[in-house]
Scaffold this active site. Structure first.
Site, PDB file in Angstrom:
ATOM      1  CG  ASP A  32      -1.874  -1.070   1.183  1.00 18.16           C
ATOM      2  OD1 ASP A  32      -2.152  -1.834   0.027  1.00 18.16           O
ATOM      3  OD2 ASP A  32      -2.790  -1.406   1.993  1.00 18.16           O
ATOM      4  CG  ASP A  34       6.392   0.024  -2.350  1.00 23.49           C
ATOM      5  OD1 ASP A  34       7.095   1.084  -1.511  1.00 23.49           O
ATOM      6  OD2 ASP A  34       6.674  -0.931  -2.555  1.00 23.49           O
ATOM      7  CB  SER A  81     -11.665   7.403  -4.439  1.00 20.83           C
ATOM      8  OG  SER A  81     -10.325   7.188  -3.668  1.00 20.83           O
ATOM      9  CD  GLU A 110     -17.425   7.266   8.893  1.00 17.14           C
ATOM     10  OE1 GLU A 110     -18.074   8.486   9.273  1.00 17.14           O
ATOM     11  OE2 GLU A 110     -18.057   6.404   8.430  1.00 17.14           O
ATOM     12  CE  LYS A 112      -9.930   4.852   2.986  1.00 17.89           C
ATOM     13  NZ  LYS A 112      -9.634   3.460   2.571  1.00 17.89           N
ATOM     14  CG  ASP A 114      -7.870  -2.625   4.612  1.00 18.67           C
ATOM     15  OD1 ASP A 114      -8.241  -2.357   3.479  1.00 18.67           O
ATOM     16  OD2 ASP A 114      -6.645  -3.046   4.633  1.00 18.67           O
ATOM     17  NE  ARG A 133     -14.077   2.320  -5.469  1.00 17.23           N
ATOM     18  CZ  ARG A 133     -13.212   3.007  -4.722  1.00 17.23           C
ATOM     19  NH1 ARG A 133     -13.208   3.675  -3.884  1.00 17.23           N
ATOM     20  NH2 ARG A 133     -11.930   2.240  -4.634  1.00 17.23           N
ATOM     21  CE1 TYR A 220     -18.609   4.015   3.058  1.00 13.83           C
ATOM     22  CE2 TYR A 220     -17.868   2.215   4.270  1.00 13.83           C
ATOM     23  CZ  TYR A 220     -18.015   2.992   3.303  1.00 13.83           C
ATOM     24  OH  TYR A 220     -17.152   2.410   2.116  1.00 13.83           O
ATOM     25  CE  LYS A 289     -17.495   9.254   5.578  1.00 14.25           C
ATOM     26  NZ  LYS A 289     -18.351   8.217   5.800  1.00 14.25           N
ATOM     27  CE  LYS A 313      -5.313   5.178   2.921  1.00 12.88           C
ATOM     28  NZ  LYS A 313      -4.512   4.372   1.949  1.00 12.88           N
ATOM     29  CB  CYS A 418      18.614 -31.558   4.359  1.00  7.75           C
ATOM     30  SG  CYS A 418      17.084 -31.491   3.997  1.00  7.75           S
ATOM     31  CB  CYS A 421      16.620 -35.681   3.706  1.00  5.92           C
ATOM     32  SG  CYS A 421      17.704 -34.795   2.693  1.00  5.92           S
ATOM     33  CB  CYS A 434      18.562 -29.856   0.733  1.00  6.11           C
ATOM     34  SG  CYS A 434      18.333 -31.744   0.771  1.00  6.11           S
ATOM     35  CB  CYS A 440      15.279 -34.174   0.195  1.00  4.30           C
ATOM     36  SG  CYS A 440      14.497 -32.828   1.472  1.00  4.30           S
TER      37      CYS A 440
END
Ligand code: IVH
Length: 701
Positions: A32, A34, A81, A110, A112, A114, A133, A220, A289, A313, A418, A421, A434, A440
């Site tokens: 998110d 990025d 949005s 309020e 948000k 997710d 949406r 909401y 709001k 955020k 390993c 094994c 391994c 294995c």
């Protein structure tokens, strides 16, 4: 094109791809943070260089268009949005904009939620449709699915004639954990986080599946509405609650008092950030709001976001806990992946008890390029470490608190054998692997899945789920490839012993019957006779992908000659090594892998045992001359109708042509099917011959 334009194009393309991954495929592939970063950068560039803005830039769009398979619903009032606020300064700016319109105004705050937004339309109190949406203008018709959600009333009493209720569909942490546990138990895919689980569950073409998932809904807001009986946001939400919708209990409104409005909002944001871990569902910020609806209308909208609301955020999630252990996990190729076992800690609403540690260097405090990470400090059992979640997916280890390290803590020793094994472990680059191969157990299961897959043996009706089924089965256990081919015999003996009617034990097991068992045995029997290239690929030697396998098959033509050469490589025979290295795309890595698989030992036995059950079709020698396409470089693009891409490729190679993935000056022919795009354009620009699939078939048969 200028560098700025270049950057803008690249950002737009990345944002669009991320939108599709997130909104259509419910499988986000960037974090998110990025995503928000890319969007912010593109917006800033567009503001600075409006002349260079890309038409249809993703900064002007909401979500993603409707996915295939769903009916469409046109939103009478667009579903918008929200603009984001990250810093205190952004919140102060929002408050100034609100105050500029009216001095005595209030703002609601309020959580948000997710999840994913849903619009539910009621006419005369009856639910008529529910839609996602989508792109904000047109959404997906998910009416039947929405009807299965308990929190959504089917009918309303004393509601406005037309009322479109808007809110968020989400999955609680408890329901998410239960769903993933049940998915895992059934060998089905698990979900990365509750939001994906909610989206994947609501956006099901089969409403029965939605009904089995436990989804929740908070109302909401509203869209289309006749004669609203309220004048404020708070009043509207109170009406929704009175009509029987669940509304969020943490919604508040600012008050005139000692604290200014921005400070009140920021205090609330801080407070909710501390509580969010205990809410039992994911929230990713606070929505502010304007309360007065007349003022909302006065402030209006930007292109896709209201001026009267903003999403504040939460910062990236971090938390500190104790490193209690380091476990090693293995995949198909046998790479040892260290995993941190943590004292469970709540990171942004999700309990985290594992984190990836990548490799030995990482544990020792070095990054992939050899530079210091974590200030060069290594990780030791008992250390106090910082955990963060990037994009809500795999948790990672951040810092280590050296002041809390106990004196007796010893450096971590990476295993030399390993853990599954006990075969020796070798270091390759930054990874440890391994050397047990098929012998294995951890690798065995994954390699069986590879062996039965479509481009390997392609055993009809035998997929990952059956590999797991037989791997764990008490009497019909399959642990090696050869055991697939002896399954029918073993099954027959068992039936005899247990005196099963019809001669098959499998047929008597739950979920099986005579015809499904017979079908599976036929699929296996058919797969006995298979092409050399599929066998070489299917046994899953590292670094031997499909095209290398095909090349090796065309070189050695029979299993015997390939096998002899591979054994000779393992014995260090220089001539055999040269034969392989002379092949395009074969290097030291392939030689090493061949040596490992064909040195005397369990892995070689397993391969030879498999081959003893097969009837391998020798490769035909390539018609290097005489074929009209011998020696030519060809490229396939677009959709092929009469053959698959891989069949076409194989056939072309058999005829002595070289198949390439991209068009260049060296290309001789481009075979373009429907939907061919930039490659066809490029080929015609370069004056390369472009033909369709039929012409290609005519030419080569
Ligand atoms: S109000 C015009 N309130 O956030 C604004 N949205 O980024 C209408 N969301 O699409 C949205 N919780 O899916 C609003 N309490 C809340 C919300 C909320 C989650 C989502 C919603 C919206 C997205 C905007």
């Amino acid at each position: 094109m200028s560098m700025i334009q270049d950057r803008m194009q690249s950002l737009a393309a990345q944002i669009t791809a991320a939108n599709i991954a997130y909104h259509q495929n419910d499988a986000p592939d960037v974090t998110d943070a990025d995503y928000d970063g890319m969007k912010r950068e593109l917006k800033a560039l567009e503001a600075e260089h409006p002349d260079m803005a890309i038409p249809d830039s993703p900064t002007g769009q909401v979500g993603a268009p409707v996915a295939e398979g769903f009916g469409k619903v046109r939103h009478r009032v667009p579903m918008l949005s929200l603009g984001n606020a990250f810093e205190t300064e952004d919140v102060q700016q929002f408050v100034r904009a609100v105050r500029a319109v009216s001095r005595n105004t209030q703002v609601t705050a309020e959580p948000k939620i997710d999840g994913l937004s849903l619009a539910i339309r009621y006419e005369q109190g009856q639910l008529v449709y529910a839609a996602t949406r989508g792109d904000g203008e047109t959404g997906e018709d998910v009416t039947e699915n929405a009807r299965t959600i308990q929190d959504i009333p089917q009918e309303l009493t004393d509601a406005p004639d037309i009322l479109e209720v808007r809110g968020e569909v989400y999955m609680s942490h408890a329901d998410f954990a239960a769903l993933n546990a049940s998915q895992a138990a059934q060998g089905k895919k698990t979900f990365a986080n509750p939001r994906n689980a909610a989206a994947g569950s609501l956006r099901q073409l089969n409403a029965k599946i939605t009904a089995e998932r436990k989804l929740s809904f908070f109302a909401y807001a509203w869209g289309d509405i006749t004669d609203p009986p309220f004048k404020t946001q708070t009043g509207g939400v109170a009406m929704l609650a009175r009509l029987g919708f669940k509304t969020n209990p943490f919604m508040v409104r600012t008050i005139d008092g000692s604290m200014d409005m921005a400070t009140q909002l920021i205090e609330y944001h801080k407070d909710m950030d501390l509580r969010r871990a205990d809410l039992g569902y994911d929230i990713d910020g606070i929505v502010y709001k304007v309360d007065d609806i007349a003022q909302q209308i006065a402030m209006g909208f930007r292109s896709t976001t209201p001026r009267w609301a903003v999403a504040h955020k939460f910062a990236a999630e971090r938390a500190w806990t104790t490193l209690e252990g380091i476990d090693i996990q293995l995949g198909r190729t046998g790479v040892l992946s260290p995993v941190a076992r943590l004292r469970p800690v709540n990171v942004g609403g999700v309990m985290v008890s594992n984190a990836t540690l990548h490799n030995q260097d990482y544990i020792q405090g070095r990054g992939s390029d050899g530079s210091e990470i974590r200030g060069g400090h290594d990780l030791r059992l008992g250390d106090f470490v910082e955990i963060y979640r990037a994009g809500d997916v795999i948790p990672k280890v951040g810092l280590v608190d050296m002041s809390r390290r106990v004196a007796s803590a010893a450096p971590y020793e990476f295993p030399a054998a390993c853990p599954i094994c006990a075969s020796p472990v070798v270091r390759e680059g930054s990874a440890h692997r391994c050397t047990g191969g098929l012998a294995c157990a951890a690798q065995g299961r994954e390699r069986l899945k590879h062996l039965v897959s479509r481009n390997s043996f392609d055993i009809e009706g035998f997929g990952d789920t059956l590999v797991d089924f037989f791997w764990d089965h008490p009497d019909l256990e399959i642990r090696t490839p050869a055991e697939i081919f002896t399954l029918e015999e073993v099954d027959g003996h068992l039936a005899h012993e247990k005196q099963a009617a019809g001669g098959s034990h499998l047929a008597t097991l739950e979920g099986w019957g005579a015809s499904s068992a017979a079908k599976l045995f036929k699929g296996i029997a058919d797969a006995r006779r298979t092409e050399l290239s599929r066998v070489i690929y299917g046994i899953g030697i590292r670094h031997i992908g499909e095209s290398t396998a095909a090349l090796i098959a065309r070189t050695f033509l029979t299993w015997e000659s390939f096998h002899n050469a591979a054994v000779a490589v393992a014995e260090g025979d220089p001539e055999a090594r040269d034969t392989f290295v002379a092949l395009d795309g074969v290097g030291q890595a392939v030689l090493g892998a061949l040596s490992e698989s064909f040195a005397p030992g369990r892995e070689r036995e397993i391969i030879e045992d498999l081959v003893s059950h097969l009837d391998i079709i020798p490769e035909e020698a390539p018609k290097s001359s005489g074929s009209p396409v011998a020696g030519l470089t060809v490229v396939f693009t677009g959709t092929l109708i009469k053959m698959t891409r891989s069949e076409a490729k194989k056939q072309a190679e058999k005829l002595g042509a070289k198949v390439s993935g991209s068009v260049s000056r060296n290309t001789d022919i481009l075979i373009a099917g429907p939907g061919a795009g930039s490659k066809a354009q490029k080929a015609s620009d370069l004056g390369i011959k472009v033909i369709d699939e039929d012409a290609w078939i005519a030419m080569t048969s």
